[in-house]
Design an enzyme around this catalytic site. Structure first.
Site: not given
Ligand code: XMP
Length: 529
Positions: A71, A98-99, A185, A187, A243, A385
């Site tokens: 964050g 992280c945060y 991170h 991710e 979509d 997507k």
């Protein structure tokens, strides 16, 4: 963004078939959705919730693990978003990123301080103690850092697991509780071992088996839509894109004939597109389809307009007018289904007020006014997507729909630079059809994310036969990207480019030059307007 409180509109909300679930507490990170996605890639169901969800509520939801996202705030600021500290006592494994790590360490007696220089980018990380979280990884690895603060000191209840040159506590674990922290991170793809680290957390620490599949998402979505909609009617706008097709397919599976679809043919679609959508639709769905033929109305409204944002606004308004007029004809409609995806949703960053999300204006030209009084159903809101495509395949949609390249809401208007006229649009449609045809013929359609032609408002001199020509220029744009937020131009083979160019110049009247766009995003965008 979906919150537990809003979970009725989220088909992936609690109650998974596998029972394995992880919660991501969102502290306003731009990566919260990416974390959720990485967890799903490990076949564990994941849901994003407000950062301040109470520990009691979390206990009720019974996740197997909790991830605290990053964050933008500093934990030592008065207004910094905090979690309920009781979550650290639930006995549920926690991974702070992280945060999130700074928050966990601070809550349990550590100290967080700002670093002398904000660290952003790749860093070299050395593992001193692999423990469960970093087990099986090389002792040294690259990680992605993005922080201005870091944990400067931990209480003796914590054990550092890894360090970088500037961050002595880059990974940490609590000695008694199942609480872990990563300053970097895991991710993002720039942390090559990130998936293994998250996998370790999910499987070794939380004990997840990884049983969740996209089919579960589809089943849950269908159940949830049924529950939410009851006997009411749902309207879904069809655009020809993947979509809206996937949303329609999900809703059709849930409520069949209670679904009504509206396709606004605005005259800005690709060559033969409206017909193809109608044909595909009627082949797959036996339900109510309304086609609004509105080419004249759109072209009239766009007459003389060249400024891109103005074009978008005009198209947005015309769309709302057409859609609203048609929707009013549909009796008993209470819900409106939209194919909003995660990349359409921008984090507000206002973490303290909860993870409110706003929609990119220019990506939401079809945003319908609240006065219409519909309740929204957005079952794809948390998906990327490629996940939507997987879902589309799950639902049995044909390859032609599932793998169709995305097309912007304002359609060819933002690819027909300068004034929009039927003649110019037709010229562009012909050139565009050639680009797509040749890319498909070369077997490159699935490899590329978007391939299209752009008609420039520029004439250039050429020579055809013995005569001088002064005609339009077409630019060809073809990009590779996973997330459409960044993109690189496709290195198309020369012979494919040659065929595209020759065919456009020979076959499209009024064009004598073709240029290939070799700009990446950023700094360029994918579309030219
Ligand atoms: P840009 O041009 O911003 O595009 O790099 C990123 C992705 O978004 C699509 N795009 C739009 N989609 N309405 C939409 O629905 C729009 O106004 C719009 N502008 C761009 C673009 O095609 C690409 O997939």
């Amino acid at each position: 963004m979906t919150t537990v409180q809003e979970a009725t509109s989220n088909p992936g909300a609690p109650g998974q078939l596998t029972g394995e679930k992880v919660l991501v507490l969102d502290f306003g990170s731009q990566y919260a959705q990416l974390i959720a996605r990485r967890v799903r890639e490990e076949h564990v169901y994941c849901e994003i919730v407000r950062h301040n969800l109470s520990a009691a509520r979390i206990r009720e939801l019974a996740p197997m693990g909790i991830i605290l996202s990053g964050g933008p705030a500093s934990v030592y600021e008065q207004t910094a978003p905090k979690c309920d500290p009781e979550i650290f006592r639930l006995g549920i494994p926690v991974l702070g990123i992280c945060y999130g790590m700074q928050l966990a360490c601070e809550a349990l007696g550590g100290q967080v301080a700002s670093t002398p220089a904000r660290e952003y980018g790749r860093a070299h990380c050395r593992i001193s103690d692999p423990d469960e979280l970093l087990s099986g990884l090389p002792t040294e690895m690259e990680v992605w850092m993005s922080h201005g603060d870091q944990v400067s000191q931990v209480s003796d209840q914590f054990r550092p697991l890894a360090a970088t040159a500037t961050c002595p506590i880059a990974a940490v674990r609590h000695t008694k509780l199942p609480i872990f922290g990563l300053q970097f991170h895991p991710e993002v793809t720039h942390t090559p071992e990130g998936a293994r680290i998250l996998g370790n957390f999910l499987k070794r620490v939380c004990g997840c088996q990884g049983l969740w599949r996209m089919g579960d998402f589809a089943r849950q979505a269908v159940e949830r839509i049924r529950e939410q909609v009851g006997p009411s009617r749902v309207i879904c706008g069809l655009s020809g894109g993947v979509d809206s097709a996937v949303v329609a397919a999900l809703i059709y599976q849930a409520i069949g004939p209670q679904l009504s679809c509206i396709l606004v043919d605005n005259g800005l679609l690709r060559k033969d597109e409206a017909g193809a959508v109608i044909q595909e639709f009627t082949r797959h769905f036996k339900t109510d389809l309304h086609v609004v033929k509105a080419e004249d109305q759109f072209l009239q409204a766009l007459k003389g307009k060249t400024e891109p944002q103005q074009k978008r606004q005009i198209i947005g308004h015309a769309f709302i007018d057409c859609f609203t007029a048609e929707a009013k004809k549909i009796q008993d409609a209470r819900f409106l289904a939209q194919g909003t995806l995660y990349p359409d949703v921008i984090e507000s960053g206002a973490a303290a007020d909860g993870p409110a999300a706003t929609i990119k204006l220019h990506h939401n030209v079809g945003g319908l006014p609240a006065e219409l009084g519909f309740e929204l159903i957005e079952p794809l809101r948390d998906l990327f997507k490629d996940e939507v495509r997987k879902l589309g395949e799950q639902l049995g949609l044909p390859e032609e729909i599932v793998w169709r390249h995305p097309f912007p809401g304002p359609g060819l208007a933002v690819r027909c630079l300068g004034e929009i006229t039927k003649e110019r649009l037709d010229r562009l449609r012909e050139a565009d059809a050639i680009v797509v045809h040749e890319i498909k013929a070369a077997g490159l359609y699935r490899e590329t994310a978007q391939a299209f032609a752009v008609l420039l408002p520029v004439q250039s001199v050429g020579v055809m036969g013995d005569g001088r020509t002064y005609e339009d220029v077409v630019a060809v744009r073809c990009v590779n990207t996973d997330d459409f937020m960044t993109a690189d131009w496709s290195r198309l083979p020369y012979d494919v480019l040659a065929r595209i160019s020759t065919r456009i110049i020979n076959e499209v009247k009024g064009v004598n030059r073709v240029a290939y766009d070799i700009s990446s995003k950023p700094p360029a965008t994918i579309e030219w307007e």
